[in-house]
Structure formats: structure tokens, C-alpha cells
Design an enzyme around this catalytic site. Structure first.
Site, PDB file in Angstrom:
ATOM      1  N   CYS A   1      -6.542  -7.664   1.702  1.00  0.00           N
ATOM      2  CA  CYS A   1      -7.972  -7.517   1.431  1.00  0.00           C
ATOM      3  C   CYS A   1      -8.252  -7.684  -0.051  1.00  0.00           C
ATOM      4  CB  CYS A   1      -8.459  -6.168   1.894  1.00  0.00           C
ATOM      5  SG  CYS A   1      -8.035  -5.870   3.597  1.00  0.00           S
TER       6      CYS A   1
ATOM      7  N   SER B   1      -7.921   3.394   4.772  1.00  0.00           N
ATOM      8  CA  SER B   1      -6.779   4.025   5.434  1.00  0.00           C
ATOM      9  C   SER B   1      -6.547   5.443   4.941  1.00  0.00           C
ATOM     10  CB  SER B   1      -5.516   3.176   5.274  1.00  0.00           C
ATOM     11  OG  SER B   1      -5.682   1.968   5.986  1.00  0.00           O
TER      12      SER B   1
ATOM     13  N   HIS C   1     -11.566  -5.364  -2.435  1.00  0.00           N
ATOM     14  CA  HIS C   1     -11.412  -4.516  -3.620  1.00  0.00           C
ATOM     15  C   HIS C   1     -12.142  -5.122  -4.810  1.00  0.00           C
ATOM     16  CE1 HIS C   1      -8.895  -1.122  -2.519  1.00  0.00           C
ATOM     17  NE2 HIS C   1      -8.212  -1.925  -1.719  1.00  0.00           N
TER      18      HIS C   1
ATOM     19  N   ARG D   1     -10.983  -2.636   7.446  1.00  0.00           N
ATOM     20  CA  ARG D   1     -10.467  -1.370   7.960  1.00  0.00           C
ATOM     21  C   ARG D   1     -11.421  -0.206   7.808  1.00  0.00           C
ATOM     22  NH1 ARG D   1      -7.664  -4.802   6.485  1.00  0.00           N
ATOM     23  NH2 ARG D   1      -5.922  -5.539   7.737  1.00  0.00           N
TER      24      ARG D   1
ATOM     25  N   CYS E   1       3.707   1.556   8.654  1.00  0.00           N
ATOM     26  CA  CYS E   1       3.826   2.858   9.290  1.00  0.00           C
ATOM     27  C   CYS E   1       5.177   3.025   9.954  1.00  0.00           C
ATOM     28  CB  CYS E   1       2.741   2.997  10.341  1.00  0.00           C
ATOM     29  SG  CYS E   1       2.940   4.400  11.410  1.00  0.00           S
TER      30      CYS E   1
ATOM     31  N   GLU F   1       0.791  -1.209   0.000  1.00  0.00           N
ATOM     32  CA  GLU F   1       0.000   0.000   0.000  1.00  0.00           C
ATOM     33  C   GLU F   1       0.834   1.275   0.000  1.00  0.00           C
ATOM     34  OE1 GLU F   1      -3.306   0.284   0.060  1.00  0.00           O
ATOM     35  OE2 GLU F   1      -3.694  -1.842   0.019  1.00  0.00           O
TER      36      GLU F   1
ATOM     37  N   CYS G   1      -4.401  -4.507  -2.738  1.00  0.00           N
ATOM     38  CA  CYS G   1      -4.081  -4.778  -1.342  1.00  0.00           C
ATOM     39  C   CYS G   1      -3.652  -6.221  -1.185  1.00  0.00           C
ATOM     40  CB  CYS G   1      -5.291  -4.495  -0.470  1.00  0.00           C
ATOM     41  SG  CYS G   1      -4.990  -4.880   1.250  1.00  0.00           S
TER      42      CYS G   1
ATOM     43  N   CYS H   1      -3.532   0.150   6.948  1.00  0.00           N
ATOM     44  CA  CYS H   1      -3.319  -0.540   5.689  1.00  0.00           C
ATOM     45  C   CYS H   1      -1.928  -0.227   5.177  1.00  0.00           C
ATOM     46  CB  CYS H   1      -4.333  -0.053   4.674  1.00  0.00           C
ATOM     47  SG  CYS H   1      -5.066  -1.368   3.738  1.00  0.00           S
TER      48      CYS H   1
END
Lengths: 574, 169
Positions: A66, A509, A70, A486, A556, A15, A63, A553
Site C-alpha cells: 500500500c 491492521s 501511506h 485494509r 501472521c 510490517e 508498507c 497487513c
């Protein structure tokens, strides 16, 4: 005023990256935060000019986890544009796949991604197996594996794994940090259940294999589903295959009711302070999902549609994602360019043109006054809203949905907490578990609905009357959505002469991790971090807890800076 | 995936990578090349970017061949054959959204389900960015990578794998 700045930046193949910078005040709590997507993607451009019937197969690759959500949003937007209603069996099978994804994703998130923010794996090595078994029997009497011998074996497996230097799988945490509050036995129990969840997660996805033909990347179809169902045929999904699905649903329910929920409540009870931290915006949105009477009738959705603003549980506002006055993406703080004179675009007219103006990497920190993210800023009627499990439960709770009220009130009672405790980091984590209870219950309901419909003689699974592009209007536009694990996921499509003219996604996200809007209002991640105390700035586990409570997603990274502007920590949140 | 009771094929060839990120999909291109040659002993699987979630496909196998884009700093298009990929691609412990081959292997190892022999055949990427299709150098390397993978497959299918298990737990 001076500030301490914590920066949390990793590499991902999915992502894009997420970077969080937090500025600490003199009192050691976060005074200001910014959330930045640091990688340009522009997946939408790949879809332009393609056959709308193929869009789902590309969207499914957006993704890594997921895939189905989508694909679902994609086929729904094409069907919406072309005016296709899918047969009842297709609606039910899609619901089963959707709910399977939700249950799988939430259990995996809890045990394999989020639990390590609360559970100290190293501490588990000093647990007493007999005491661990007693603890487990107390919190979950029906769970069959709670014996001293079992926990002794788990501790031995863990020790071997740690001794072999392969702690990498568990590397994303701060062992021994004073913020970890669980006794060793609770830690060992959680590690054992980490392994149980790891074994189980490969079983539940067999449901996707049955209905989607394969997994990962199950097959979808514009107009319905691509699977043939016939109870008595050897060449279709027959009663034998459906019994396999039923067994998986029963097993999923055991895992959720006797493993996930007892563990969640037990761990939560050690961290009461986290019901007061991380609440964030207090405004929530859900598109709703799990239709019972067709996708055009939100009144039949098991997850209700609506917006709740400013923690006001007395009012649910209606949402229309087709309305340009309601949904819009701003770029005041994003590295994009819009056509002249535009500062906010509805996704049907969305525009994806990069215009990077940030510092040349590697850089110390970003500037929240200027553009600082590759994410756009989606807003509902100009308001920042949070999406995800907590948003779905808040909207359902405020709407008076009986099932949602039952599970939410039950958990609040068990933990002796008021409803306001929901507006917190722990509230978000608990909401994910509570909606998983509903999802496994609904999975069996949907399965029974499917069997009843098949027994009534309806085997129809797709409607292909509008399959050929020559049956389509010259121009059409559609909106497809789902409530992904999410949060609210929307796909907007414009079709011209049989091809995709424009395609825009707003993923959950992006709602949650968006940068500030034109008015300077923070996004959900940013707002949720403000006020959070950080005990050890070089090990900001508190940032991890709150960001992970959203199930980001994006991988980070968080960067923390001190009052004098020096960098204190750069840790990977993921 | 074997959803029914029948045991899985003894050898799994697992292609991984993101189809929408140019050379990141190198492994998927090699997979497509190999899958033209079906073999009852071998299952071919497009794993996409699922990482750890693929662990369920590894149990009960004698050998695993992973096809991927591998960045080791060599010239783009270089074909790599790694017989100890757990050492070469350590797990990152990251989110499900970016768990890598290392995470997958570590998870299988933790469950005691890592096949006895694991081989990674990869191509050094030139271009990992949004878009479809491999760069010229990587596309040109696909046949060579497929031949390398076929040689590994021939060896793995021939008899008991010679490599020791990369993990012992």
C-alpha cells in the site's frame, strides 16, 4: 478448565510479524485467542525532525503493497496542518490513484492470498476441462476464455509447475484437508483465474505510472500532485495517456464483473457455514474517503464516515479523529512505556518508547494477562472497532447510501442470505469484492470528472502558495487519513519551526490485530476467532480463513495448543 | 515501467529492499551506484518491497539482475553473486506484504515470463532493524557489489546469456 492451544511466526521485511495463539476448548472450538505483533518497528521515529514536505516519501516505504495509501495520508496530514486546499484536478487524480490501488489490492488478495484457503490447487489436477468450461460459462457467460482447450492448457501448465517441485508459490495451504469443499472443476477454474489475475495486476498499475510518474512508489506532492496535465501537449499527461488510463479502467471493470465477482459468489455458495463463523466484534468504523467537494467535507465522500456499534444498522455515530476523547491508543497489553500517569494517548500526543517485557524468544506461548504485543491498542471512545471493507459497507449500508445498499442487497439476494450473514468471515470476504465493484464504477466516474474539468479549461494540479516554510505558522498540527484497502489509516503530525515534531500513524491492521485493552476487551482478530470450530488442530485452516478475511497487513503465524497446554501446531498464516 | 507501446530495455536491474530497515536497503544503495552509469540497454528500477507485484516488469526482458540484501550466513558485508537465485531463494508463498524475490521469480515463471538469465547480486547484512542508512560494513561493501553487478551486466549485455533458464514452464 484445560485448553488446547494453537499457535500460528514468520519472517517479513515489511510490517512486522503477527502471531496468533488460539486455545481450544473441550468441544474442539476456539475458546480464547490472542493476537500479537512480534516485531518492534517504530517507523514514526524516523520521521521526527524531518521536513514535513518529505514525509510522504518515507511513509510510502512503510508498507510494501500500500505505498500510495501511506503517501496519501501523509500529504493530507501536512496539508491539514498548514491549511492547504488542493485543486480539484488533484482531488480527482488522487481519487483515481486511490481507487486503482483498491481494485488492484482486492483482486490480488482474493486470488493470490485468500483463495487458497478455499481452493485446493492439487484437486484441480483431476478436473475435467470440458466440465470446467461449462461451469465457467454458467457462472460468467460474458467471460471469453471459458473453453475446454483453455482449461486443458491451464491444467497442463499447472501440472508442469507442480511436477517441477515449485509448489512453493502455493505452499501456504493444506491440500486434501476435509474443509475444502469445491469440486475439482471449481478448483481448476479458480487456478486458471489466479493466472489471469496475475497477468492483469501488472496492467492496472500503469494508471499509477501515468499520474505518479513511476510505479512502484509513485510521486505525491504536498499541495496537489506532481504531474502536469495538458490534453494537447507532448510534454504532459495528454489525451493519449488519458486514453490509456481509460482502457485500463474498462479492463479492470471486466475483470471485476466477469471474473472476480462470479468466482466469489460461486466459491461462497460452497461454504454457507462460514456466514455464521468469524463475525467478531460487530462494531465498525470508517473515516470515509473519495472526496467530491474537498477533504474537509465528509458529506461529499463516496465512502461515508461513521461508526456502527453492536450490529445496530439503525444508527451511524459521528467520528472525529481529531478529538482526544474519541481516538486513543492504550498500552495495557503492549510492550511500550508512556509518560508517567498516562495510560491512553491521542496520536497527536502519541509516544513511541519500547519496553519489552515478554519472554525471551523462542518461547512456547504468550500471556494474555500481561503485555504481549508490539502493537498498541487503538480504541474509539474506548470501544474496540473493526475496520476494512466490511466496516465501510456496514457504515454505508446503515447510512442508507444507495450505491452501497444496491451492491450489498444484490449479493445477499443472489446467495439467498439475510443481512446478518454479513457479520462473518465470509461476509468480510464478500464485502471486499462488493466494494471492488463500486471502486471500478467510481474509477470511471472520476475519470469522466477529470476529463470534464480539463475540457472546462482547468489545468491546475497543485497549489504551492504555502510551499515555503517561511509561510507556515511556528507550530501546527494536522490529521490526514484514507480508507486503505485494509481499513481506516490515520496519520497525525505536529510541526514546529518547519520540522516534524511528532508523527504517529494508526494503521488498519493495528485496529484489527490489536491486543486487549485496559478493560480486557479483545481486539477484532481475537474476537473473531472465539467460537470457531477447528477440525484438525495440526492443520488449522479455519484460523487462516478468518485471519485472511481481514487481509492482514502483518505476516501472521498461528500457534495452537491442546487442552493440556501442549503445542499442537505452529503454522504460518501469512 | 514502459507504459507506452515501446518494448522494455532488454536488461532489467531491479533493486529491492526496505529503505526504512537499515541494511535491508543494501540493494537499493547498489542500484543508486549503478544507475549513475546509464545504458540504453538497461533499465534501473527501485522495486522497494513489492515482491510479486513486480512481475509485470519482468516480461520481454532478456536478462534480470536483482540487487538485494542476502542472508546466507557469511560475514556481514560479504558480496554474493548467485546465478541460480530461484534455487537460492525459494518462494515462500506468503502474503503480498512479504513476498520475496523467490515469489517474484516463481510468479514470472508461472506466467512464462522469466528472463532467460537471472542473476542475484547481494550483500550479507549486519543490521536489519528500523532506521535509515546502511551499517558501516555493508556501506563499505556497496562499491564492490556494484563492480560485481557491472561485471554481470557487461556479460549479459555482450551477447546471448550462457545460463540456462532457471525454469522451463
Amino acid at each position: 478448565m484445560t485448553a488446547t492451544r494453537v499457535v500460528v511466526d514468520p519472517v517479513t521485511r515489511i510490517e512486522g510479524h503477527l502471531r496468533v495463539e488460539a486455545m481450544l476448548g473441550e468441544d474442539g472450538s476456539i475458546r480464547e485467542a490472542l493476537s500479537s505483533g512480534t516485531m518492534w518497528r517504530g517507523i514514526e521515529l524516523i520521521l521526527q525532525g524531518r521536513d514535513p514536505r518529505d514525509a510522504w516519501a518515507f511513509a510510502e516505504r512503510i508498507c510494501g503493497v500500500c505505498t500510495t495509501v501511506h503517501a496519501l495520508a501523509s500529504v493530507r496530514c501536512v496539508e491539514d496542518a498548514l491549511g492547504i486546499q488542493v485543486p480539484k484536478n488533484a482531488e480527482i487524480v488522487r481519487n483515481i490513484m486511490y481507487l486503482t490501488q483498491a481494485v488492484h489490492d482486492h483482486v490480488v488478495h482474493f486470488y493470490h492470498l485468500h483463495a487458497l484457503d478455499w481452493v485446493d490447487v492439487v484437486s484441480a489436477l483431476s478436473a475435467d476441462p470440458a466440465a470446467t468450461a461449462a461451469l465457467n460459462q454458467k457462472i460468467s457467460p460474458s467471460w471469453g476464455l471459458a473453453t475446454p482447450g483453455y482449461f486443458k492448457d491451464v491444467a497442463a501448465t499447472l501440472k508442469k509447475f507442480v511436477d517441477s517441485g515449485q509448489l512453493g508459490l502455493f505452499a501456504n495451504a493444506y491440500w486434501g484437508h476435509p474443509a475444502y469443499k469445491l469440486p475439482p472443476e471449481a478448483n481448476l477454474m479458480a487456478v486458471a483465474h489466479y493466472l489471469e489475475a496475475l497477468k492483469w495486476q501488472r496492467e492496472i498499475v500503469k494508471i499509477h505510472t501515468v499520474f505518479g510518474g513511476k510505479n512502484p512508489h509513485p510521486n505525491y506532492l504536498v499541495g496537489g500532485m506532481a504531474c502536469a496535465i495538458d490534453l494537447d501537449s507532448d510534454n504532459a499527461i495528454n489525451i493519449e495517456r488519458l486514453n490509456l488510463v481509460k482502457r485500463q479502467i474498462e479492463r479492470a471493470r471486466e475483470i471485476v464483473e466477469h471474473l472476480y465477482i462470479p468466482d466469489l459468489l460461486a466459491i461462497a455458495s460452497f461454504y454457507p457455514e462460514w456466514t455464521k463463523i468469524g463475525g467478531g466484534l460487530g462494531s465498525f468504523m470508517s473515516y470515509g474517503d473519495v472526496p467530491q467537494r474537498g477533504i474537509d467535507d465528509p458529506s461529499g465522500f463516496r465512502f461515508p464516515r461513521g461508526v456502527v456499534l453492536d450490529k445496530n444498522l439503525a444508527e451511524v455515530l459521528p467520528v472525529d479523529p481529531r478529538d482526544p476523547q474519541q481516538i486513543g491508543e492504550e498500552i495495557a497489553h503492549s510492550w511500550y512505556r508512556y509518560p508517567q500517569g498516562k495510560d491512553r494517548l491521542h496520536p497527536w500526543d502519541g509516544h513511541t518508547e519500547p519496553a519489552y517485557s515478554g519472554p525471551k524468544p523462542p518461547y512456547q506461548h504468550l500471556d494474555e494477562q500481561g503485555a504481549y504485543s508490539w502493537l498498541k491498542t487503538p480504541r474509539w471512545k474506548g470501544r474496540a472497532v473493526e475496520v476494512g471493507p466490511l466496516a465501510r459497507l456496514i457504515v454505508g449500508y446503515a447510512a442508507g447510501n444507495a450505491e452501497i445498499k444496491e451492491v450489498v442487497d444484490g449479493a445477499l439476494k443472489a446467495l439467498d442470505l439475510p443481512a446478518t450473514a454479513l457479520f462473518s468471515t465470509l461476509g468480510r470476504t464478500a464485502a471486499r469484492g462488493l466494494e471492488t465493484r463500486l471502486c471500478v464504477r467510481w474509477l470511471m466516474d472520476e475519470f469522466d470528472r477529470l476529463i470534464a474539468n480539463l475540457k472546462a479549461g482547468d489545468y491546475s494540479i497543485s497549489d504551492t502558495r504555502l510551499w515555503e516554510p517561511k509561510t507556515w505558522p511556528a507550530r501546527a498540527k494536522g490529521f490526514g487519513f484514507t480508507e486503505a484497502p485494509r481499513g481506516s489509516l490515520g496519520h497525525w503530525i505536529q510541526i514546529a519551526d518547519g520540522k516534524i515534531a511528532n508523527y504517529q500513524c494508526i494503521v488498519p491492521s493495528t485496529w484489527n490485530a490489536s491486543p486487549r485493552d485496559a478493560a480486557g476487551k479483545r481486539g477484532a482478530y481475537e474476537e473473531s476467532l472465539v467460537g470457531t470450530p477447528v477440525a484438525k488442530p495440526d492443520q488449522p485452516v479455519e484460523i487462516l480463513r478468518t485471519i485472511h478475511s481481514f487481509d492482514p497487513c502483518l505476516a501472521c503465524a498461528s500457534h495452537l495448543y491442546g487442552p493440556d497446554g501442549t503445542r499442537l501446531a505452529e503454522v504460518v498464516v501469512r | 515501467m514502459a507504459a507506452g507501446p515501446e518494448p522494455p530495455a532488454p536488461v532489467l536491474v531491479l533493486g529491492v529492499g526496505n529503505l526504512l530497515l537499515r541494511d535491508d536497503a543494501a540493494g537499493l544503495a547498489v542500484l543508486a551506484e549503478l544507475a549513475r552509469d546509464p545504458d540504453p540497454r538497461v533499465e534501473f528500477l527501485d522495486g522497494g518491497t513489492q515482491g510479486r507485484a513486480l512481475a509485470g516488469h519482468l516480461g520481454g526482458r532478456r536478462a534480470l539482475v536483482v540487487l538485494d540484501a542476502v542472508r546466507l550466513g557469511a560475514a556481514p558485508g560479504t558480496v554474493h553473486v548467485l546465478r541460480d537465485p530461484l534455487g537460492a531463494a525459494p518462494p515462500r508463498g506468503g502474503s503480498a506484504h512479504e513476498s520475496n524475490v523467490g515469489d517474484l521469480l516463481a510468479a514470472a515463471c508461472l506466467l512464462g515470463e522469466l528472463p532467460q538469465a537471472v542473476v542475484l547480486v547481494g550483500i550479507e547484512p549486519a543490521l536489519v532493524q528500523t532506521g535509515l542508512g546502511l551499517s558501516a560494513k555493508v556501506a563499505a561493501a556497496v562499491p564492490a557489489a556494484a563492480r560485481a553487478a557491472q561485471a554481470e551486466l557487461a556479460r549479459l549485455c555482450a551477447g546471448v546469456p550462457e545460463e540456462g533458464a532457471p525454469c522451463t514452464s
